[in-house]
Design a protein around this motif. Structure first.
Motif, mmCIF file in Angstrom:
data_model
loop_
_atom_site.group_PDB
_atom_site.id
_atom_site.type_symbol
_atom_site.label_atom_id
_atom_site.label_comp_id
_atom_site.label_asym_id
_atom_site.label_seq_id
_atom_site.Cartn_x
_atom_site.Cartn_y
_atom_site.Cartn_z
ATOM 1 N N ILE A 258 -6.836 -24.228 -9.019
ATOM 2 C CA ILE A 258 -7.692 -23.613 -8.004
ATOM 3 C C ILE A 258 -7.429 -22.108 -8.033
ATOM 4 C CG2 ILE A 258 -8.234 -23.435 -5.559
ATOM 5 C CD1 ILE A 258 -7.505 -26.348 -5.252
ATOM 6 N N ILE A 259 -8.500 -21.346 -8.248
ATOM 7 C CA ILE A 259 -8.396 -19.897 -8.378
ATOM 8 C C ILE A 259 -9.163 -19.244 -7.231
ATOM 9 C CG2 ILE A 259 -8.611 -17.944 -9.954
ATOM 10 C CD1 ILE A 259 -9.154 -19.960 -12.204
ATOM 11 N N CYS A 260 -8.545 -18.289 -6.576
ATOM 12 C CA CYS A 260 -9.192 -17.560 -5.486
ATOM 13 C C CYS A 260 -9.135 -16.064 -5.775
ATOM 14 C CB CYS A 260 -8.482 -17.816 -4.153
ATOM 15 S SG CYS A 260 -8.319 -19.552 -3.696
ATOM 16 N N SER A 261 -10.156 -15.344 -5.299
ATOM 17 C CA SER A 261 -10.120 -13.890 -5.432
ATOM 18 C C SER A 261 -10.381 -13.245 -4.084
ATOM 19 C CB SER A 261 -11.145 -13.398 -6.457
ATOM 20 O OG SER A 261 -12.459 -13.496 -5.952
ATOM 21 N N ALA A 262 -10.052 -11.968 -3.989
ATOM 22 C CA ALA A 262 -10.146 -11.217 -2.743
ATOM 23 C C ALA A 262 -11.600 -10.855 -2.439
ATOM 24 C CB ALA A 262 -9.259 -9.978 -2.840
ATOM 25 N N GLY A 263 -11.786 -9.814 -1.625
ATOM 26 C CA GLY A 263 -13.110 -9.540 -1.079
ATOM 27 C C GLY A 263 -14.065 -8.806 -1.995
ATOM 28 N N GLY A 264 -15.353 -8.830 -1.595
ATOM 29 C CA GLY A 264 -16.387 -8.022 -2.208
ATOM 30 C C GLY A 264 -16.495 -8.174 -3.712
#
Length: 337
Positions: A162-168
């Motif tokens: 599971i990969i998550c990234s920050a904003g915008g």
């Protein structure tokens, strides 16, 4: 390799179409530039709860390639950023959440960009796992999903497929991370050069802004917040503020923390740092002058505090945000002592 980009009615259009273009170009555009045979590396499709057109944020209509019920297998599910209210995710289709769980159980990698990470959490896939989301939604996310280990400073996090990234626009970082993960650094560099994408190496902390938290309903503490924001450059603020609203000091500290989520001293520091950021972005003062103007006689302490809150020393912050556009580069150089 098959990538399924999940579209919902809240989707931010550019965070869907941008990754679609970059993934589709891998092994394709660069080869054409180099006059080599194109060899597409990803099979990319847009999927949704149904095959009907979806009206995205800003009234753009997206036509999914197919419904999720017809997707029995995929290698990676990509969830774009969602235009959410600050209080979090609206009720989601059980079919979408079940499909995400099913794809994960079958071995697919799941990737969420920005507020798209809310969908992963809503599906129960982030319990006791690290995650990150847009800086403005971190408090809401943590309150809604307390079992998730929320990171605040990184740009991309991966744990257990599971990969998550920050904003915008950190979707740039997420897409490049995925391309490098599955096809190596050289292909990721080719895509970065083709689309002029850059890694947010300083994280999202320099971009974040202090959230005032004034919707708590405590009138006395609201008055205290307003008083601090008017007198933040002065000394002995906590004691004087408690006296101003007629509250015992210990009670004031406790109620302030309960109402705003910040201790009074942290609130004062955040208020001062926000003013300092504005001065660095727009003015021509030296660091010493800015330090004094926001209430710190000791510029060395101010520099350390500024870096703790923004992730960058004041001069680096100034260089990062002084020239946002070519027009701003025409302005006279600021002092940077």
């Amino acid at each position: 390799m098959k990538i399924s980009i999940l579209a919902t009615k809240e989707v931010m259009t550019s965070s869907l179409t941008g990754p679609l273009d970059v993934f589709s170009s891998a092994g394709n555009f660069w080869n054409r530039i180099k006059q080599q045979e194109p060899t597409p590396l990803f099979e990319v499709e847009i999927v949704a709860a149904s095959a009907a057109p979806i009206q995205c944020f800003n009234w753009v209509t997206i036509q999914p390639h197919r419904a999720i019920e017809s997707v029995a297998q995929t290698d990676l599910v990509y969830i774009p950023s969602l235009a959410l209210p600050l209080n979090g995710l609206k009720p989601q289709s059980p079919a979408v959440l079940n499909w995400l769980r099913q794809m994960y159980q079958q071995g697919a990698t799941l990737a969420g960009s920005c507020t798209g990470v809310f969908l992963l959490a809503e599906a129960g896939l982030l319990e006791n796992r690290e995650a990150i989301t847009h800086w403005a939604y971190q408090d809401t996310f943590q309150a809604r999903y307390p079992l998730t280990l929320l990171e605040q400073e990184k740009v991309v996090i991966e744990q257990d497929r599971i990969i998550c990234s920050a904003g915008g626009t950190s979707w740039h970082d997420l897409v490049l991370y995925i391309i490098e993960k599955f096809h190596g650094k050289e292909v990721a560099l080719q895509c970065a050069k083709t689309f002029m994408l850059q890694w947010h190496q300083d994280g999202q902390l320099p971009f974040s802004a202090f959230q005032l938290q004034k919707g708590h309903g405590d009138a006395a503490i609201l008055a205290a917040q307003n008083w601090i924001e008017e007198h933040f450059i002065e000394s002995d603020l906590i004691t004087r503020c408690a006296e101003h609203i007629g509250m015992p000091l210990r009670t004031f500290k406790r109620r302030f923390k309960n109402a705003t989520g910040y201790s009074p001293i942290n609130y004062i520091q955040y208020t001062r740092i926000e003013q300092a950021k504005r001065a660095l972005e727009m003015g021509n003062q030296t660091i010493e002058e800015i330090s004094f103007s926001v209430g710190y006689d000791d510029s060395s302490f101010f520099r350390r505090l500024f870096k703790r809150h923004t992730g960058l020393p004041p001069n680096d912050y100034r260089r990062r945000f002084l020239h946002i556009t070519p027009k701003s580069e025409e302005e006279p150089e600021r002092q940077a002592s």
